[in-house]
Design an enzyme around this catalytic site. Structure first.
Site, mmCIF file in Angstrom:
data_model
loop_
_atom_site.group_PDB
_atom_site.id
_atom_site.type_symbol
_atom_site.label_atom_id
_atom_site.label_comp_id
_atom_site.label_asym_id
_atom_site.label_seq_id
_atom_site.Cartn_x
_atom_site.Cartn_y
_atom_site.Cartn_z
ATOM 1 N N HIS A 378 0.817 -1.222 0.000
ATOM 2 C CA HIS A 378 0.000 0.000 0.000
ATOM 3 C C HIS A 378 0.848 1.268 0.000
ATOM 4 O O HIS A 378 0.438 2.295 -0.530
ATOM 5 C CB HIS A 378 -0.975 -0.002 1.192
ATOM 6 C CG HIS A 378 -0.319 0.104 2.535
ATOM 7 N ND1 HIS A 378 0.232 -0.981 3.186
ATOM 8 C CD2 HIS A 378 -0.135 1.173 3.363
ATOM 9 C CE1 HIS A 378 0.709 -0.602 4.349
ATOM 10 N NE2 HIS A 378 0.503 0.712 4.483
ATOM 11 N N ASP A 379 2.035 1.209 0.551
ATOM 12 C CA ASP A 379 2.903 2.395 0.605
ATOM 13 C C ASP A 379 4.132 2.273 -0.287
ATOM 14 O O ASP A 379 5.145 2.934 -0.054
ATOM 15 C CB ASP A 379 3.353 2.650 2.054
ATOM 16 C CG ASP A 379 2.328 3.455 2.852
ATOM 17 O OD1 ASP A 379 1.514 4.163 2.228
ATOM 18 O OD2 ASP A 379 2.347 3.363 4.095
ATOM 19 N N LYS A 382 6.305 5.186 -1.540
ATOM 20 C CA LYS A 382 7.221 5.934 -0.667
ATOM 21 C C LYS A 382 8.691 5.723 -1.023
ATOM 22 O O LYS A 382 9.559 6.424 -0.491
ATOM 23 C CB LYS A 382 6.990 5.539 0.798
ATOM 24 C CG LYS A 382 5.694 6.121 1.373
ATOM 25 C CD LYS A 382 5.546 5.762 2.843
ATOM 26 C CE LYS A 382 4.277 6.371 3.423
ATOM 27 N NZ LYS A 382 4.085 6.010 4.845
ATOM 28 N N HIS A 434 -5.625 6.460 0.736
ATOM 29 C CA HIS A 434 -5.680 7.768 1.400
ATOM 30 C C HIS A 434 -6.898 8.579 0.983
ATOM 31 O O HIS A 434 -7.003 9.752 1.345
ATOM 32 C CB HIS A 434 -4.402 8.557 1.120
ATOM 33 C CG HIS A 434 -3.232 8.080 1.931
ATOM 34 N ND1 HIS A 434 -3.219 8.082 3.306
ATOM 35 C CD2 HIS A 434 -2.036 7.540 1.552
ATOM 36 C CE1 HIS A 434 -2.066 7.599 3.742
ATOM 37 N NE2 HIS A 434 -1.334 7.251 2.692
ATOM 38 N N ASP A 462 -4.790 0.822 7.880
ATOM 39 C CA ASP A 462 -3.544 1.603 7.906
ATOM 40 C C ASP A 462 -3.570 2.630 9.018
ATOM 41 O O ASP A 462 -2.609 2.772 9.792
ATOM 42 C CB ASP A 462 -3.364 2.273 6.541
ATOM 43 C CG ASP A 462 -2.021 2.978 6.406
ATOM 44 O OD1 ASP A 462 -1.035 2.499 6.999
ATOM 45 O OD2 ASP A 462 -1.961 3.993 5.703
#
Length: 533
Positions: A378-379, A382, A434, A462
């Site tokens: 999901h991240d 980054k 998000h 999250d």
């Protein structure tokens, strides 16, 4: 009143041995029972003899019919404790017991109480005789006709049941082929094949296919047995329970086949021995097997078991590929996680919590697994965010915040290049986790169910995990305060239905997140609420 106009003399009451048809005599006169058995002495149809059961009233008759669903013929008097007792019994057989197979012949000494035409029209019976019309010849003729009818009906019913077993076996196979890489699906697939083969070969429904090593099977140690498929009484049992169910004779035969390394047949039990390429042994056990000399049946059994072994070997290869894929996903997720200085095991906890929410949302098990496997990425976006922003302990500037927000679209773009279902799901999650339910999230300001369920699930998982654990810019929050905040954001940040699910499963949340948190400071609350990354 004598039942027969003539008899062939007296004889001892018949006592059947071997195969037989059950015939129920229902009459309140004991002499009628005795004479019927004498007259029908020696009767055979297809080498089946007769076994007689006796009832003298309505209640006895219904009790015997309930206890013996395989009664073939009922010889039924009309007038017993009441003038229409026999008619009531005939009605109960068809309507209450729902038995359309048994043949019913009314025998009456008082035809005026039950006129033939009226009875034939209003009751589902198969014959009507006045007792004065009955002799040995007419009794034999009547019984032959009734039992032949019963025999033919039962053959049709047996064919129907076998067809139904075939259909159920095929349905299991078709359902399983959509997800063969799952161990539970493999069991379902193999059980369907086993049921199909048992039906085709007219085998017992109690059959078993399992893998073992070269050590003897014992009731005390189920670790040597891995069940691939089971039917009948074995189908829902664990390995331990199966070992307890097997007779001493069956267990000895299995160990003998394993030790001698070949298939065996003994006392109507068959054990097929098969050795596959991963060095495991497969044993196929069938109880009540009566065709050991059928080359075709035995060849089909061996082909079937070998094919299941091949399928299982292929399954292991596919699982190896899937596991490698999962390791790559987990490794990539951990690479992203390790760039943040204090998010240890965040991706694993988010995956576990996301799977819980997916399961309680009613998603199919395959989709729940997909969410679990995709959530670690999901991240992933980054990887393009500078460390100075990612690990900044203080509040981000507006420009830094805009840079941080780009990780959602970056992650989606990275993952969207793959056609694999896991990466497609991960792209959805990366790009939408998000977004907010009220439309105030980023990057696209999606609202409500415009946000994919996968994205809504991981959004909640999250944030919950981020709040419950320490970050570079905040201390961990206690559970009570996290839940209060989540409730406040019901319908705002988060899907209301998912919030309700979370609140209903707080104990599982505790177990998944390993919480041990101090109270948060006001400054950490401020950034956590506005900037959960």
């Amino acid at each position: 009143m004598s039942l027969f106009k003539k008899t062939s003399g007296t004889a001892p009451e018949h006592s059947a041995h071997g195969l037989f048809y059950k015939v129920l005599i229902v009459d309140d006169e004991p002499d009628v029972h005795t004479m019927t058995k004498i007259v029908m002495r020696g009767f055979k149809l297809d080498n089946f003899q007769l076994r007689f059961l006796s009832a003298f009233n309505y209640q006895d008759a219904l009790t015997l019919l309930r206890q013996n669903s395989d009664i073939a013929l009922v010889l039924l008097d009309v007038v017993m404790e009441e003038d229409d007792t026999g008619l009531k019994i005939a009605h109960a057989i068809r309507q209450e017991l729902n038995n359309s197979f048994v043949r019913i012949i009314l025998r009456t000494g008082q035809p005026g109480q039950a006129p033939e035409e009226e009875v034939i029209v209003n009751y589902d019976i198969n014959g009507y005789r006045e007792k004065t019309q009955l002799n040995r010849k007419t009794m034999f003729s009547m019984t032959y006709s009734a039992l032949r009818s019963y025999r033919d009906i039962m053959r049709v019913e047996e064919a129907r049941q076998q067809s139904e077993r075939n259909r159920r076996g095929i349905e299991k196979v078709l359902r399983a082929t959509t997800s063969l890489f799952e161990p539970r699906s493999m069991k379902q697939f193999a059980s369907g094949l086993l049921a199909q083969m048992s039906s085709l070969l007219n085998l017992s429904e109690d059959s078993l296919l399992f893998q073992t090593d070269n050590r003897p099977l014992t009731r005390s140690d189920p670790s040597h047995m891995k069940v691939l498929a089971a039917t009948g009484k074995f189908e829902l049992l664990t390995e331990t329970e199966i070992l307890q169910q097997l007779s001493d004779e069956a267990l000895a035969l299995l160990n003998r086949a394993n030790g001698e390394r070949h298939s065996l047949y003994a006392n109507h039990q068959y054990v097929g021995y098969f050795h596959n390429k991963n060095s495991d042994t497969s044993l196929f056990y069938v109880s009540n097997y009566h065709n050991p000399d059928s080359a075709i049946d035995n060849t089909l059994l061996e082909i079937f078991s070998n094919n299941v072994n091949i399928a299982f070997d292929n399954l292991l290869l596919e699982r190896e590929i899937v596991n490698t894929q999962l390791e790559l996903i987990s490794t990539l997720g951990n690479v992203v996680e390790q760039r943040s200085e204090d998010t240890g095991n965040h991706v694993e906890r988010v995956s576990q919590l996301a799977k819980l929410l997916a399961q309680k949302s009613g998603l199919a098990e395959e989709e729940c697994d997909l969410v679990y496997m995709a959530a670690p990425l999901h991240d992933v976006g980054k990887v393009a965010i500078p460390d100075s922003i990612l690990n900044k302990p203080g509040k981000l500037t507006p420009e830094e915040w805009r840079v941080m927000q780009t990780h959602a679209e970056l992650g989606e773009a990275i993952l969207n290049k793959s056609e694999r279902p896991i990466f497609k799901a991960a792209a959805i999650i990366a790009g939408q986790h998000h977004e907010r339910y009220d439309g105030e999230g980023y990057p696209r300001h999606l609202q409500g169910e415009e946000i994919h369920l996968y994205g809504r699930i991981v959004a909640l998982a999250d944030v919950v995990d981020a709040l419950l654990h320490k970050r570079c810019y905040k201390e961990a929050w206690p559970l009570e305060q996290v839940l209060d905040y989540i409730q406040q954001q019901r319908g705002g940040h988060f899907d209301p239905k998912l919030v309700d699910i979370l609140m209903q499963h707080q104990q599982q949340l505790l177990e998944l997140t390993h919480i041990n948190a101090p109270s948060p400071s006001p400054l950490s609350i401020s950034r956590a609420i506005t900037e959960v990354p």
